[in-house]
Design an enzyme around this catalytic site. Structure first.
Site, PDB file in Angstrom:
ATOM      1  CD  GLU A  79      -2.893  -1.175   0.114  1.00  0.00           C
ATOM      2  OE1 GLU A  79      -3.052  -0.124  -0.553  1.00  0.00           O
ATOM      3  OE2 GLU A  79      -3.499  -2.239  -0.112  1.00  0.00           O
ATOM      4  CB  CYS A 143      -6.170  -2.781   6.126  1.00  0.00           C
ATOM      5  SG  CYS A 143      -6.481  -4.513   6.572  1.00  0.00           S
ATOM      6  CG  HIS A 167      -4.579  -5.141   1.827  1.00  0.00           C
ATOM      7  ND1 HIS A 167      -4.873  -3.804   1.653  1.00  0.00           N
ATOM      8  CD2 HIS A 167      -5.396  -5.573   2.834  1.00  0.00           C
ATOM      9  CE1 HIS A 167      -5.833  -3.452   2.514  1.00  0.00           C
ATOM     10  NE2 HIS A 167      -6.161  -4.507   3.237  1.00  0.00           N
TER      11      HIS A 167
HETATM   12  N1  PCA Z   1      -8.488  -6.882   6.326  1.00  0.00           N
HETATM   13  C1  PCA Z   1      -9.387  -5.761   6.546  1.00  0.00           C
HETATM   14  C2  PCA Z   1      -9.381  -5.512   8.024  1.00  0.00           C
HETATM   15  C3  PCA Z   1      -8.747  -6.728   8.636  1.00  0.00           C
HETATM   16  C4  PCA Z   1      -8.144  -7.454   7.509  1.00  0.00           C
HETATM   17  O1  PCA Z   1      -7.402  -8.462   7.590  1.00  0.00           O
HETATM   18  C5  PCA Z   1      -9.034  -4.567   5.665  1.00  0.00           C
HETATM   19  O2  PCA Z   1      -8.563  -4.772   4.536  1.00  0.00           O
HETATM   20  O3  PCA Z   1      -9.247  -3.420   6.058  1.00  0.00           O
END
Ligand code: PCA
Length: 215
Positions: A79, A143, A167
């Site tokens: 990200e 996240c 992610h």
């Molecule tokens: N993914 C979510 C919140 C917790 C997770 O593992 C997100 O992408 O915000």
């Protein structure tokens, strides 16, 4: 010095979260001559940012990589930015909080850039044969929230440490479970996935590429 790695508990309609497994697996491992502190954050808007701040204070890490699940994404997504928005987009957190169109910090900047070398991390992962990309949005769920809060804390405390968010896709088991809940047996779609071992390797390499910076 340590390297701080976080994952999350399962949430929403996911009965597993690869980021939790990766954080558990790498906890105590040595990466780039430092010990990984792998911890699992609650999927709760009221707690996760606070817990991250405490982890940084307790472990004085040389770098912070937070990770979470992004079901539906085909690649490891590094990200670039966390925005000042909390919106659960219809998926309540594990304490049933459902923020809608809220600010994370009323007086805070619109966004913080991650300070991981995002393009370099992605380049290194691709060289290693791991599907990866820079992502320009971490969404507006937890996240993104943790990325924003982590960067805000690092900046406020004047810490000179790279910090960011990665992610992770579903694992094959997670994708199969989703497909079973869906219409795969009638010809429906199956979400993309990446084996846990490759996800673990991606996170390990993300730290390595980050710490090579300037060395
Ligand atoms: N993914 C979510 C919140 C917790 C997770 O593992 C997100 O992408 O915000």
């Amino acid at each position: 010095m340590t390297l701080l790695l976080t994952g999350y508990e399962p949430f929403g309609d996911h009965d597993r979260n690869p980021s939790k497994a990766v954080a558990r697996d790498l906890d105590g491992e040595e990466v780039a001559d430092r010990e990984v502190v792998g911890r699992v954050l609650p999927v709760e808007f009221d707690r996760a940012g606070e817990e991250m701040t405490e982890l940084i204070e307790d472990h004085d890490p040389a770098a912070v990589v937070a990770t979470g699940l992004a079901a539906g994404r085909a690649a490891v997504s590094v990200e670039r930015v966390g925005v000042n928005v909390a919106d659960c987009a219809g998926v309540p957190d594990n304490a049933d909080a459902e923020p809608r169109d809220e600010r994370i910090r009323d007086e805070g900047p619109a966004a913080y850039f991650a300070t991981l070398p995002v393009a370099r991390v992605v380049g290194d992962l691709l060289d290693a044969g791991i599907p990866a990309r820079v992502s320009n949005t971490a969404g507006t769920h937890l996240c993104n929230h943790v990325l924003y809060r982590t960067r805000a804390h690092v900046e406020r405390e004047g810490l000179d440490i790279p910090a960011g968010f990665v992610h992770l896709p579903l694992t094959p088991e997670g994708a199969a479970s989703k497909a079973r809940d869906g219409e795969a047996e009638s010809g429906g779609a199956v979400p993309p996935s990446l084996p846990l071992g490759i996800q673990r390797e991606a996170v390990r390499r993300a730290f390595e590429a980050t710490l090579e910076r300037g060395e």
